[in-house]
Design a protein around this motif. Structure first.
Motif, short mmCIF file in Angstrom:
data_model
loop_
_atom_site.label_atom_id
_atom_site.label_comp_id
_atom_site.label_asym_id
_atom_site.label_seq_id
_atom_site.Cartn_x
_atom_site.Cartn_y
_atom_site.Cartn_z
N VAL A 1 0.85 -1.19 0.00
CA VAL A 1 0.00 0.00 0.00
C VAL A 1 0.89 1.25 0.00
N ILE A 2 0.70 2.06 -1.01
CA ILE A 2 1.48 3.29 -1.20
C ILE A 2 0.50 4.46 -1.18
N SER A 3 0.95 5.63 -0.73
CA SER A 3 0.05 6.78 -0.72
C SER A 3 0.80 8.08 -0.95
N SER A 4 0.06 9.02 -1.49
CA SER A 4 0.44 10.43 -1.47
C SER A 4 0.66 10.82 -0.01
N ARG B 1 -2.94 13.89 3.87
CA ARG B 1 -3.70 13.14 4.88
C ARG B 1 -4.95 12.48 4.32
N ARG B 2 -5.67 13.18 3.46
CA ARG B 2 -6.93 12.63 2.93
C ARG B 2 -6.70 11.37 2.09
N ALA B 3 -5.57 11.31 1.39
CA ALA B 3 -5.24 10.11 0.61
C ALA B 3 -4.85 8.97 1.54
N ILE B 4 -4.03 9.28 2.55
CA ILE B 4 -3.61 8.27 3.52
C ILE B 4 -4.82 7.69 4.24
N GLN B 5 -5.73 8.57 4.70
CA GLN B 5 -6.90 8.09 5.43
C GLN B 5 -7.78 7.17 4.58
N THR B 6 -7.81 7.40 3.28
CA THR B 6 -8.66 6.61 2.40
C THR B 6 -8.15 5.18 2.23
N VAL B 7 -6.83 4.98 2.37
CA VAL B 7 -6.27 3.63 2.19
C VAL B 7 -5.79 2.99 3.50
N GLU B 8 -5.98 3.69 4.62
CA GLU B 8 -5.57 3.15 5.92
C GLU B 8 -6.25 1.82 6.23
N GLY B 9 -7.52 1.73 5.89
CA GLY B 9 -8.28 0.53 6.21
C GLY B 9 -7.73 -0.71 5.53
N ILE B 10 -7.44 -0.61 4.24
CA ILE B 10 -6.91 -1.78 3.53
C ILE B 10 -5.50 -2.10 4.01
N ALA B 11 -4.72 -1.07 4.35
CA ALA B 11 -3.37 -1.32 4.87
C ALA B 11 -3.44 -2.11 6.18
N GLY C 1 -2.17 -5.93 6.86
CA GLY C 1 -1.00 -5.89 7.72
C GLY C 1 0.23 -5.25 7.11
N LYS C 2 0.00 -4.17 6.34
CA LYS C 2 1.11 -3.49 5.67
C LYS C 2 1.22 -2.04 6.15
N GLU C 3 2.45 -1.57 6.29
CA GLU C 3 2.68 -0.16 6.54
C GLU C 3 2.44 0.61 5.24
N ILE C 4 1.89 1.81 5.34
CA ILE C 4 1.69 2.63 4.15
C ILE C 4 3.02 3.29 3.78
N ASN D 1 0.14 -6.95 -6.45
CA ASN D 1 -1.06 -6.11 -6.46
C ASN D 1 -0.82 -4.96 -5.49
N ILE D 2 -0.77 -3.74 -6.01
CA ILE D 2 -0.36 -2.57 -5.23
C ILE D 2 -1.47 -1.54 -5.18
N VAL D 3 -1.82 -1.09 -3.99
CA VAL D 3 -2.78 0.00 -3.81
C VAL D 3 -2.01 1.32 -3.79
#
Length: 196
Positions: free
Chosen positions: A47-50, A53-63, A67-70, A132-134
């Protein structure tokens, strides 16, 4: 070797002038849970993110679920439209899309923002080949990246995006083969665009 990139446009956020810390709204936080549900069966490996904060919060759940650090990738941040507020956002964003080399004071042209986003995408494809990368990101930069690989993803396409929105891009090495809209339609229909 096929690699799947799941580009996630962030959910609805509360406006603040500071792009970096703008949070999701209550509705945005609720909608981010839908992103997790959409992605939970996709065998996500990274899981990768911009950094926004709004991008991180959107993918926090799947991370959390996998069990992956963003991993923060600055080049997936939203394109900078202007150094300060613009009087008419609709007019300002239309102009940069109509003329790819044009930029407002202190902002990025489509060409400059696209180059940044595509470079980050190619790095991800090479580093995480076969996975498979978010990627938690933003509407404009996401469409500029998609447009580099397939020109039908344009300004009109951007205007139709939802918040949040999820697109699965399937690559054979560095060649885009297929695009699937995972959150297409409120009934959960998955819309596939196979490229020739």
């Amino acid at each position: 070797m096929l690699t799947n990139l799941y580009f996630v446009r962030h959910a609805h956020s509360i406006y603040t002038p500071d792009e970096l810390v703008r949070p999701l709204s209550k509705q945005g936080l609720k909608d981010a849970e839908q992103v997790t549900r959409i992605l939970k069966t996709e065998n996500i490996g990274c899981v990768i993110s911009s950094p926004y904060r709004r991008a991180i919060q959107t993918v926090e759940g799947i991370a959390r679920l996998v069990g992956k650090e963003i991993i923060i990738e600055t080049d997936f941040k939203e394109r900078t439209l202007s150094i300060g507020p613009v009087d008419d956002f609709k007019s300002a964003i239309t102009k940069v899309w109509k003329k790819p080399s044009f930029c407002w004071p202190g902002g990025e042209s489509n060409q400059v923002a696209q180059k940044r986003g595509v470079a980050a995408t190619l790095r991800v494809l090479k580093k995480y080949a076969g996975q498979n990368i978010v990627i938690g990101t933003h509407g404009n930069i996401m469409v500029l990246i998609m447009n580099y690989f397939e020109e039908t993803y344009d300004f009109d396409f951007w205007k139709k995006l939802d918040m949040p929105d999820v697109y699965k891009l399937t690559f054979d090495h560095l060649l885009l083969k297929e695009v699937e809209h995972l959150s297409g339609g409120r009934d959960g229909t998955r819309i596939v665009h196979t490229l020739k």
